[in-house]
Design an enzyme around this catalytic site. Structure first.
Site: not given
Length: 962
Positions: A409, A485
């Site tokens: 991220e 994820e």
């Protein structure tokens, strides 16, 4: 006052040695500097550095355990944020209010410390920035919290009274690169070691151990500075470094982690080698190891302990790996930084595929539309490259590490491209992962987070949304897909695991994923039990979002982990229990089934009546075989019968005992329980009461007051549950959570109106309207009671009024019993909790527990503990037994009300009262994963619509224990 320019310098640091491989074992001397250090905390970064001078008196300071975090040892407090930086986003600057910990350690060299040579002072992890002195001389400073840093110190050492001084700042420019959804925990949290480096010692080494699956041969080459020899006695290898040797070998895989013990010998050192031969590459649009496509059954793992934070000992790390192996997990993503190197040693030894992720995340720049993001600013590129190099050089010799990840991220930018280019040049043997760039220009995978089931299916079919750039779109479509994820394991859940796994096993392009995450990060707290964000007075925090793991903080497996084990079990056994033929499918990537033994049991009404061994051949990986069950006992059409099949370890392994259950299945044979006719008695009214056989009712309201003399209170329709973390998660489709819509509708405060209490010769009928305030929606509910004097039967009919567009949390009835009825037995799914889209671990059988054992201790209290598919339920106080029978109902039993559970913020908030609340559900809303993922799938939603809903129960009370 000291110069603080290094705090905001975006370079990685000064004075450190080049990164190198982690040595798993060496015959050179080493001295651990872990233990008790002197410590002083100041609230800002500008204190003088007199403490580093030789001879400084720190006797008035406190003491601190190293490795450790000062905020967990009584100095300041931890803080949790998920995305947002807890300081102004003004890179590279940090606040003046910058807690700074000064550490002092005085040590002597051991009497046998070798003379001559060099010495290296090694720090394996310091958050976030460290400045180091030895005997009054400054060595330098470094950033990169989860990465090793070394200094050359030989000229400064003396035999006695060495003074090591370390200043650690909570914030530095490096903090902008470490916004990793975790507690901010400053300190020296990994090992500090002094290493002797004799002349001719290994400066660095790189083990290249490939495997050719067609020839069955492995090729070993060890590059080393300086040159030396490589010895692997079991393979007959004795060769010079830099020379390749090809020999027949058994390959390394996560299923069969074959390691060969060897040594690297130079003029000054002998280094232990643990060689695993394997080749990993992306070809034919798939990631393959040793020529076979992989399916990752993985988890994301932060390093965490409820008392020591990220300071983990080897025993805790081993416990993590053993738990993963015992729950069929085959892969781990080291989110979002390289782990302690011992963890990777354990992955090599016990067998896990590892995505090793760089110590890099800049998620907080999302809040400012990515302005100033370091990965898009060339000034930061040297720091990014330093982090990539320190990860790769430290971990390059681990066979378990099969993928390098650039970070997490971080948006996009040329800094990531530079990292990928450097890694490919240094280690072309491993593919590269990064999730945040949809163009996938720097990666070998298409990776996503929390894509819902429909999108994952589309990707599996190659029908994902196209990218505007045709070249990028074509490149991405040729790539394998990972969910780096998914299935956010926060609180009760995650739901939808089985549906995801079915997709992974259906479409070859979908090569599995990594559940978020391994463990709840609840910090031990004297008042709350376990604390989460906001419990330490943080100005900015993200609450219990830090508690989103498959393990509770004490490393007890949650129901979610038990479900995951069943969903990803590597052996499937299915068939028709009536014809006795079972298809056994081997879903391992490499291993056949010779390491397993199979058993069967034949069960009648949940009780085993026969059992034996099932003869299953050594089915190769990816194949299946049909086997026949023995002939069942004589048919019993009045009983519910089934086969239960188990695959167990045939012998002890390094990670589990013989008999450990790897996989199981249940195959129904016949029938279900037939409830007897309970009718015959007539209602009798006496004063304010109505008696109907075994039941006593309030004559005015028709409310049930007792069954067989056991008092009952609070009886009525039940539609509310204490929202789960997933219920509270925001839906991207609606912009609000389902729990917020429930509360807005008033489902947490439903009001009951009695319209009629009607007695007939054979029944008591109570007509009600159940509705929320300020709404014209309602549930017309009719209770029809009959009894034969022993059994009390209830039929419920629910008829919706109005446009019910929001699903209900549950649909059933609630009643209160004396709290002494605290022991429970049931025939149904168990022993653990189950909801419509969870409970893969729940087996049909007869189970028992006390009421305390029915509660699931989620860190933030919420709906929990439901047992599903019950045929009957018995509660006892030791003298009388209260029994409920029905057709596949669910139940919860708690010594506190739903309102109490809803209001609680921590487990100690729940205090048992004098009522046991029993909830009997005909239908329930699923769980989903919407705390940070998709919501409940349509087939698991409790939609009311305009349909009538009916359900039934029978109640009996008898003397005696259950």
């Amino acid at each position: 006052m000291t110069d603080l320019a290094y705090l905001v310098d975006v370079s990685p640091g000064t004075g450190t040695l080049p990164p190198r491989a982690w040595p798993p074992g060496s015959d050179t001397a080493r001295l651990s500097l872990n233990g008790s250090w002197r410590f002083r905390l100041t609230p800002h970064a500008g204190a003088d550095t007199d403490f580093a001078a030789d001879g400084y008196d720190a006797s008035a300071w406190g003491e601190l355990r190293v490795p450790g975090h000062w905020v967990l040892q009584g100095h300041g407090a931890p803080a949790y944020t998920n995305v947002l930086y807890p300081f102004p986003v003004d890179p590279p600057f940090v606040p003046t209010e910058n807690p700074t910990g000064d550490h002092l350690r005085v040590f002597d060299l051991p009497p046998d410390w070798p003379a001559g040579g060099e010495a290296v002072l090694r720090f394996d992890g310091v958050e976030s920035c460290a400045r180091v002195w030895l005997n009054g001389t400054e060595l330098g400073e470094f950033k990169g919290s989860r990465l090793p840093h070394e200094f050359a110190v030989a000229p400064l050492l003396r035999e006695r009274g060495n003074v090591l001084a370390v200043r650690v700042h909570q914030w530095s420019s490096g903090s902008y690169l470490e916004d990793q959804d975790q507690w901010w925990l400053p300190g020296i949290f990994r090992d500090v070691t002094l290493l002797h480096r004799p002349e001719g010692a290994v400066r660095d080494h790189f083990v290249h151990a490939s495997y050719d699956h067609e020839s069955g041969e492995g090729t070993l080459r060890v590059d080393c500075e300086p040159a030396g020899r490589v010895l692997v006695p079991e393979l007959g290898i004795d060769t010079a470094t830099g020379e390749g040797v090809t020999v027949p070998v058994e390959p390394w895989s996560a299923e069969q982690p074959r390691l060969y013990e060897g040594e690297l010998v130079t003029a000054g050192e002998r280094v232990r080698l643990r060689v695993g031969f394997r080749t990993v590459r992306v070809e034919d649009g798939l990631i393959k190891a040793n020529g076979r496509a992989l399916l990752f059954r993985g988890v994301n793992r932060h390093e965490f302990h409820p008392e020591t934070g990220r300071a983990l000992d080897p025993e805790t790390m081993r416990e993590d790996v053993l738990l993963m192996k015992r729950h069929n997990i085959n892969a781990v993503r080291t989110s979002h930084y390289p782990p302690h190197p011992v963890f990777l040693d354990l992955c090599d030894e016990l067998g896990l595929w590892v995505i090793d992720e760089c110590d890099l995340e800049t998620h907080g720049f999302h809040a400012v539309d990515w302005r100033g993001n370091p990965v898009a600013d060339p000034r930061w590129t040297p720091a990014l490259l330093d982090r990539a190099a320190r990860m790769v050089e430290r971990d390059k010799n681990h066979p378990s590490v099969v993928i390098w990840s650039l970070g997490n991220e971080c948006g996009t930018g040329e800094g990531l491209t530079a990292m990928a280019a450097w890694i490919r040049e240094r280690d072309p043997s491993r593919p590269i992962h990064y999730e945040g760039d949809l163009s996938c220009k720097d990666t070998d995978f298409y990776s996503r987070m929390y894509a819902d089931h429909a999108e994952v299916a589309a990707i599996g079919r190659g029908e994902e949304q196209p990218l505007p750039d045709a070249e990028s779109d074509a490149r991405r479509r040729a790539m394998p897909f990972l969910q780096c994820e998914y299935a956010h394991a926060m609180g009760n859940g995650p739901g939808g695991l089985a549906e995801y796994q079915e997709l992974f096993e259906t479409y070859p392009r979908l090569q599995g994923g990594f559940v978020w995450e391994w463990i709840d990060h609840g910090l031990a707290h004297p008042e709350y039990g376990y604390a989460y964000g906001g419990d330490f007075g943080e100005e900015l925090h993200d609450g219990n979002f830090v508690c989103d793991g498959l393990l509770f903080p004490d490393r007890t497996p949650s129901p979610g982990l038990l479900d995951f084990k069943s969903v990803i079990q590597p052996v499937r056994m299915d068939g028709d229990g009536r014809d006795g033929v079972v298809r056994v499918r081997n879903l391992y990537d490499f291993a056949d089934l010779s390491h397993l033994e199979f058993t069967w049991s034949y069960e009648k009404d949940g009780v085993t009546v026969r059992e034996g061994v099932l003869d299953v051949p050594a089915v190769p990986a990816g194949e299946s075989a049909e086997v026949r069950l023995p002939a069942p006992p004589r048919r019993d059409p009045d009983a519910e019968t089934q086969w239960t099949l188990r695959a167990r370890l045939a012998k002890e392994t390094a990670w589990a005992e013989r008999g450990h259950v790897v996989a199981w299945a249940q195959l129904p044979v016949e029938g279900g329980m037939q409830l007897p006719d309970p009718g015959g008695a007539a209602p009798v009214r006496e004063g304010g009461l109505i008696t109907l056989g075994a039941g006593t009712f309030d004559a005015r309201t028709g409310t049930l007051l007792a069954v067989g003399g056991v008092p009952v209170n609070g009886f009525g329709l039940d539609v509310w549950r204490a929202p789960t973390d997933n219920d509270n998660g925001m839906s991207w489709a609606t912009g609000s959570s389902v729990a917020a819509r429930w509360r807005a509708l008033g489902l947490d405060r439903m009001q009951h109106r009695v319209d009629a209490v009607e007695s007939a010769p054979d029944a008591l009928t109570v007509r009600t309207r159940v509705a929320p305030a300020a709404s014209d929606l309602a549930l017309r509910t009719t209770y029809r009671w009959i009894s034969n004097g022993i059994r009390l039967a209830l039929d419920v009919l629910v008829e919706p009024e109005g446009d019910w567009t929001v699903p209900l949390p549950r649909l059933g009835v609630r009643l209160g019993l004396p709290v002494a009825y605290d022991r429970v037995s049931w025939f149904g799914a168990g022993p653990g909790e189950a909801y419509p889209d969870t409970g893969a671990a729940a087996m049909l059988g007869v189970w028992s527990a006390d009421v305390a054992g029915l509660q699931t201790p989620y860190v933030r209290p919420q709906e929990n503990g439901a047992r599903a598919d019950a045929r009957w339920l018995e509660l006892t106080d030791g003298q009388r037994c209260f029994k409920v029978a029905g057709a596949g109902f669910s139940f919860t039993a708690r010594p506190w009300s739903t309102a109490d559970l809803d209001a609680a913020q921590h487990r100690p908030d729940l205090v048992a009262g004098d009522t046991l609340w029993l909830h009997l559900d005909a239908r329930r809303q699923g769980i989903g994963s919407e705390s940070c993922g998709p919501g409940v799938l349509p087939e698991h939603q409790l939609k009311v619509g305009d349909q009538r809903h009916g359900f039934s129960f029978q109640f009996t009370v008898r003397e005696g224990d259950a």
